[in-house]
Design a protein around this motif. Sequence first.
Motif, PDB file in Angstrom:
ATOM      1  N   LEU A  75       0.631  -0.894   0.392  1.00 43.32           N
ATOM      2  CA  LEU A  75      -0.372   0.391   0.146  1.00 43.32           C
ATOM      3  C   LEU A  75       0.883   1.191   0.088  1.00 43.32           C
ATOM      4  O   LEU A  75       0.632   2.003  -0.717  1.00 43.32           O
ATOM      5  N   ALA A  78       2.106   1.831  -2.979  1.00 40.10           N
ATOM      6  CA  ALA A  78       1.301   2.008  -4.876  1.00 40.10           C
ATOM      7  C   ALA A  78       1.467   3.721  -4.170  1.00 40.10           C
ATOM      8  O   ALA A  78       1.191   4.595  -5.064  1.00 40.10           O
ATOM      9  N   GLN A 105      -4.998   6.587   4.798  1.00 42.53           N
ATOM     10  CA  GLN A 105      -5.614   4.652   4.594  1.00 42.53           C
ATOM     11  C   GLN A 105      -6.079   4.123   5.657  1.00 42.53           C
ATOM     12  O   GLN A 105      -6.922   3.124   5.601  1.00 42.53           O
ATOM     13  N   ASN A 109      -9.610   2.434   6.650  1.00 42.06           N
ATOM     14  CA  ASN A 109      -9.357   1.317   6.731  1.00 42.06           C
ATOM     15  C   ASN A 109      -9.531   0.573   8.036  1.00 42.06           C
ATOM     16  O   ASN A 109      -9.870  -0.722   8.176  1.00 42.06           O
ATOM     17  N   LEU A 111      -7.338  -0.126   9.446  1.00 40.28           N
ATOM     18  CA  LEU A 111      -6.402  -0.896  10.146  1.00 40.28           C
ATOM     19  C   LEU A 111      -4.766  -0.311  10.994  1.00 40.28           C
ATOM     20  O   LEU A 111      -5.124   1.266  11.204  1.00 40.28           O
ATOM     21  N   LEU A 159      -3.431 -10.993  -0.842  1.00 45.33           N
ATOM     22  CA  LEU A 159      -4.779 -10.767  -0.587  1.00 45.33           C
ATOM     23  C   LEU A 159      -5.863 -11.928  -1.753  1.00 45.33           C
ATOM     24  O   LEU A 159      -6.738 -11.958  -0.904  1.00 45.33           O
TER      25      LEU A 159
ATOM     26  N   GLU B  84     -12.694  -9.371   7.001  1.00 47.80           N
ATOM     27  CA  GLU B  84     -11.754  -9.004   6.948  1.00 47.80           C
ATOM     28  C   GLU B  84     -12.180  -7.293   6.069  1.00 47.80           C
ATOM     29  O   GLU B  84     -10.995  -7.440   5.249  1.00 47.80           O
ATOM     30  N   GLY B  86     -10.766  -4.471   6.524  1.00 48.47           N
ATOM     31  CA  GLY B  86     -10.365  -3.037   6.804  1.00 48.47           C
ATOM     32  C   GLY B  86      -9.097  -3.858   5.338  1.00 48.47           C
ATOM     33  O   GLY B  86      -8.400  -2.792   5.164  1.00 48.47           O
ATOM     34  N   VAL B  87      -8.711  -5.120   5.442  1.00 48.91           N
ATOM     35  CA  VAL B  87      -7.911  -5.691   4.389  1.00 48.91           C
ATOM     36  C   VAL B  87      -8.543  -5.637   3.305  1.00 48.91           C
ATOM     37  O   VAL B  87      -7.799  -5.217   2.024  1.00 48.91           O
ATOM     38  N   GLY B  89      -9.948  -3.190   2.110  1.00 48.08           N
ATOM     39  CA  GLY B  89     -10.103  -1.534   2.228  1.00 48.08           C
ATOM     40  C   GLY B  89      -8.665  -1.441   1.260  1.00 48.08           C
ATOM     41  O   GLY B  89      -9.012  -0.695   0.707  1.00 48.08           O
ATOM     42  N   ALA B  90      -7.867  -2.088   2.454  1.00 51.84           N
ATOM     43  CA  ALA B  90      -5.942  -1.594   1.773  1.00 51.84           C
ATOM     44  C   ALA B  90      -5.983  -1.968   0.911  1.00 51.84           C
ATOM     45  O   ALA B  90      -5.497  -1.784  -0.372  1.00 51.84           O
ATOM     46  N   HIS B  91      -6.926  -3.374   0.397  1.00 50.01           N
ATOM     47  CA  HIS B  91      -6.743  -4.325  -1.384  1.00 50.01           C
ATOM     48  C   HIS B  91      -7.076  -3.259  -2.462  1.00 50.01           C
ATOM     49  O   HIS B  91      -6.331  -3.178  -2.879  1.00 50.01           O
ATOM     50  N   ALA B  93      -7.458  -0.525  -2.126  1.00 52.03           N
ATOM     51  CA  ALA B  93      -6.196   0.797  -2.033  1.00 52.03           C
ATOM     52  C   ALA B  93      -5.704   1.133  -2.752  1.00 52.03           C
ATOM     53  O   ALA B  93      -4.915   1.471  -3.667  1.00 52.03           O
ATOM     54  N   ILE B  94      -4.603  -0.323  -2.466  1.00 50.51           N
ATOM     55  CA  ILE B  94      -2.942  -0.592  -3.430  1.00 50.51           C
ATOM     56  C   ILE B  94      -4.030  -0.174  -5.232  1.00 50.51           C
ATOM     57  O   ILE B  94      -3.014  -0.047  -5.919  1.00 50.51           O
ATOM     58  N   LEU B  95      -4.502  -1.256  -5.446  1.00 53.75           N
ATOM     59  CA  LEU B  95      -5.679  -0.915  -6.794  1.00 53.75           C
ATOM     60  C   LEU B  95      -5.926   0.234  -7.524  1.00 53.75           C
ATOM     61  O   LEU B  95      -5.535   0.637  -8.870  1.00 53.75           O
ATOM     62  N   MET B  96      -6.376   1.459  -6.798  1.00 51.22           N
ATOM     63  CA  MET B  96      -6.552   2.513  -7.501  1.00 51.22           C
ATOM     64  C   MET B  96      -5.374   3.197  -7.485  1.00 51.22           C
ATOM     65  O   MET B  96      -5.276   4.356  -8.156  1.00 51.22           O
TER      66      MET B  96
END
Lengths: 177, 104
Positions: A75, A78, A105, A109, A111, A159, B84, B86-87, B89-91, B93-96
């Motif tokens: 993350l 990215a 972020q 989320n 986290l 993931l 999951e 939160g996870v 959401g993180a996924h 975010a990584i893609l976006m």
Amino acid sequence: MRGRSVVDDAREVRRAAELINLGARLQVLESETCLSRERLLRLYKELRGKSPPKGMLPFSTDWFVTWMPNIHASLYMAVHRNLEKLSALEPVEAMVKAYRLYLEQCATNGLDPVLSLTRAWRLVRFTDAGMLRLAPCTRCHGSFVVRDHDLTRHFVCGLCRPPARAGRTRAAALAAN
Amino acid sequence: MQTDQLLEEIREANLSYLVLAQHLIRRDKAEALFRLGISEEVADILERLSTAQILKIAGSNMLMCRFRFDDQLVWNLLTSHSRERGVAGAHAAILMAAALPEAA
């Protein structure tokens, strides 16, 4: 040291203070600012009220490929890459901005920020040195942090295919109770 | 009457989007490019717009903002209600974050 302008000096101090407030360790400060070690120590004590932690920084790349840290590292990378590509920033600036956005972020989320600023700095250095790199996941096409020698032709990220019992840590169990 | 109301709503959405975008760009450009998902060229144009110009653009019958991803996977991640969250959401975010705006 004698010939340096006061304005530059003030900027360096401000940058160091910003890094300290974000949780940087002394090694990061020494590498990213040109202030002397004594001054950095004094600044650290003034801001944090205690001496900086001693000892070496974690030097292994393995931490970044374990499940949860890998999500956070990917993350962060990215965001960092996005910033670097879109605007011409100084390396430190890009690192700090990316870290702030990463913290945001995490907060949105729900986290815990697993990656400390020092880790994030290490991550960027490791990537620059070619010890870590980003590989595309064959399922979601996102980029994820892998070690340089990892085989990635059929790479699927943690993931898309979480390992068994991923995320079921003692801390998570305690939080659930 | 119905159409008038729709046009009014589009105008309002455009207006808040443009004002927000300009505010973000003026505050911190690098961060704004990331948040808005636009290129530097577009950001420069937006930054220089006067209030009158913004009002004029907002009064169009088309929306000025659009979705930054068209990937089914990202939609699923953002709307999932799994444990999951939160996870996921993180996924997303990584893609976006990986998607860069096309050059203007």
